[in-house]
Design an enzyme around this catalytic site. Structure first.
Site, PDB file in Angstrom:
ATOM      1  CG  ASP A 209      -1.907   1.142   1.202  1.00 56.19           C
ATOM      2  OD1 ASP A 209      -2.937   0.990   0.519  1.00 56.19           O
ATOM      3  OD2 ASP A 209      -1.658   2.179   1.852  1.00 56.19           O
TER       4      ASP A 209
ATOM      5  CG  ASN B  14      -4.838  11.046  -5.973  1.00 56.40           C
ATOM      6  OD1 ASN B  14      -4.135  11.157  -6.972  1.00 56.40           O
ATOM      7  ND2 ASN B  14      -5.353   9.901  -5.584  1.00 56.40           N
TER       8      ASN B  14
ATOM      9  CG  HIS C 225      -7.536  12.538  -9.054  1.00 54.51           C
ATOM     10  ND1 HIS C 225      -7.617  11.426  -8.246  1.00 54.51           N
ATOM     11  CD2 HIS C 225      -8.365  13.467  -8.499  1.00 54.51           C
ATOM     12  CE1 HIS C 225      -8.456  11.659  -7.259  1.00 54.51           C
ATOM     13  NE2 HIS C 225      -8.933  12.890  -7.382  1.00 54.51           N
TER      14      HIS C 225
ATOM     15  CG  ASP D  35      -4.072   8.777 -12.808  1.00 53.23           C
ATOM     16  OD1 ASP D  35      -4.450   8.271 -11.738  1.00 53.23           O
ATOM     17  OD2 ASP D  35      -4.848   9.265 -13.649  1.00 53.23           O
TER      18      ASP D  35
ATOM     19  CD  GLU E 207      -4.567   4.348  -1.738  1.00 50.23           C
ATOM     20  OE1 GLU E 207      -4.852   4.684  -0.581  1.00 50.23           O
ATOM     21  OE2 GLU E 207      -5.363   4.476  -2.688  1.00 50.23           O
TER      22      GLU E 207
END
Length: 517
Positions: A257, A265, A270, A274, A300
């Site tokens: 994680d 973000n 975002h 990405d 994530e």
């Protein structure tokens, strides 16, 4: 029953023409160049047999020279289509050469049908053999059934042409003209018809199978990162569990994680998030083997499936991933860390129970500070100023209530940690073997003492427990010998001794008799 050769020509013309229209109508030239090349080859094939059919009614220049050169050109287009399908660059000189050679030689052989047959059959056979070699190249493996139809078609052509050449050499009078009704002539053109069906159906099937595989791959891949998704992972994991049950191959799971990813973000958008996810996947893939599976579990969160990897190899790998992510510079100079939970599969595991233990280990990694590795049920002790070495740690929950058993359990954990450290330090094989033998002896002594205590206490499942001890010791000795002989790796040996004998049996199986003590 007599088979009329002109009738065979008409059948071939109708078949080749229908295939040309069918394949051509569904071909998108920009996206399916291989189908376009195949369509041209089919169109030339149709033209060839029209010219053959009209032999005697039109000048020999067209029915002999143009027809044979066009037939050679059709094989060149088929070869080019196969090369395009396999993304292999083929020399245009080699493709154009055979038709040109025929066009140059045939004017000198117009009055000698035997010489024409031998020359043309040899050139056609070489072209088909070349196409066959391209298709069967081991460096470019073609999966599916379509390939075998194409191989069969090319093989039929080579076989028929070989028989035709032998017939000309042995009995030249049997083939005095194209339309001469002989068994060899009938077999030749019937074989040409069959090969046309096999080649075209096979090639179209190859295209379809590749498209189906591409769709399947897309369905199993995460569209953003390009790694596998949950669908693929949930297909592969049960297979690894089955391998463990059947062959004893260890397998492990990493639950990974990204720490505080929501802040990335929120702060950078975002689009930046990405990019971070994509680069994170690239970093992880640089650390794992090609046989390992990295899958995006959601958001994530990622999972790494490690076939043939026990605790001894999965723990250092998890630490390597954690360290690589921490050191990597992400877009816009961002620093990202990751938390990892490890679970090695147990024979009694289902996919959900295995995943749940990895998830619990991940939760501990996140709740105890993040940017760390945690192992299921046996916490890791990490010293970030050193190397985050993983070790088994005694917990009060492991106490049985019997002083002898508890002291021995503690000692076995310490023995295991010494062995683990020796392997991580790349100690020589003889030194590791001595530590293994020492640990096995300590475990055997513990088993004997434990069995005596359980028998005196009247443990109802004592017989089964003793049988488990015997099997574990027998397997441990066998694996130790195989390791010394170089037939078993350090990770396989350590997985069995540390995980199955110490962690799983002593700290899980033994807990069944704790209430009575």
């Amino acid at each position: 029953m007599t088979i009329h050769i002109p009738t065979i020509f008409l059948i071939i013309i109708a078949t080749a023409g229908t295939l040309t229209l069918s394949v051509g109508s569904v071909t998108r030239a920009k996206e399916q160049k291989e189908l376009l090349l195949w369509t041209i080859g089919l169109a030339l094939h149709t033209l060839v047999y029209i010219l053959f059919f009209l032999r005697g009614q039109i000048p020999a220049f067209f029915s002999v020279l143009v027809a044979n050169a066009a037939l050679s050109a059709s094989y060149s287009f088929f070869t080019a289509a196969i090369g395009e399908f396999l993304h292999r660059r083929i020399s245009k000189v080699l493709l154009v050469g055979p038709p040109l050679v025929l066009a140059v030689i045939f004017p000198f052989l117009m009055d000698d049908i035997s010489a024409r047959i031998i020359v043309s059959c040899l050139i056609f056979s070489i072209q088909c053999a070349w196409a066959l070699s391209i298709l069967m190249n081991r460096k470019r493996v073609v999966s599916g059934r379509g390939k075998y139809l194409v191989v069969a078609g090319l093989t039929v052509i080579i076989a028929v042409l070989s028989v035709r050449v032998l017939s000309v050499i042995i009995k030249p009078g049997d083939i005095s003209s194209m339309l001469h009704q002989t068994p060899v002539q009938v077999a030749t053109f019937f074989g040409a018809f069959m090969s046309l069906i096999l080649l075209s159906n096979g090639f179209v099937l190859m295209i379809k199978e590749r498209a189906d595989e591409h769709i399947l791959q897309m369905a199993m891949k995460d569209r953003l990162t390009g790694v596998w998704n949950r669908v693929r992972l949930e297909e592969e994991a049960p297979q690894e569990i089955a391998k463990l049950e059947r062959y004893g191959h260890p397998t492990s799971l990493l639950m990974v994680d990204l720490d505080h990813f929501k802040q990335v973000n929120d702060k950078y958008g975002h689009a930046t998030g990405d990019l971070v996810l994509k680069e994170f996947c690239a970093v992880v893939q640089s650390c794992i083997r090609t046989t390992d599976i990295l899958a995006r579990w959601g958001g994530e969160e990622f999972v790494v499936l490690l076939p043939n990897s026990g605790f001894a190899s999965s723990a250092p790998l998890a630490e390597r991933i954690r360290s690589a992510v921490e050191k990597h510079e992400f877009p816009y100079g961002l620093s990202v860390t990751t938390s990892i939970g490890i679970a090695s599969c147990q024979p009694s595991d289902s996919w959900s129970s295995w995943l749940d233990r990895a998830d619990q280990a991940l939760y501990r990694a996140k709740s105890t500070g993040r940017n760390r590795v945690e192992v299921e049920n046996t916490p890791t002790q990490s010293d970030t100023s050193k190397t985050n070495i993983v070790e088994l740690v005694w917990r009060p929950a492991y106490e049985s209530g019997n002083a002898v058993i508890d002291a021995q359990h503690r000692a076995l954990l310490e023995h295991s940690n010494i062995l683990l450290q020796a392997i991580l330090d790349n100690r020589d094989k003889s030194g590791i073997s001595k530590l293994v033998d020492c640990l096995i002896s300590a475990i055997e002594q513990h088993f004997n003492d434990e069995e005596t205590i359980l028998q005196k206490a009247g443990y109802l499942d004592c017989k089964h427990h003793i049988e488990l001890h015997a099997k574990l010791i027998e397997r441990a000795r066998r694996l130790s010998k195989l390791f010394f002989d170089g037939q078993v790796s350090e990770s396989e040996l350590l997985h069995f001794i540390m995980y199955e004998m110490v962690t799983q049996h002593i700290l899980i199986e033994d807990r069944k008799y704790f209430p009575m003590l």
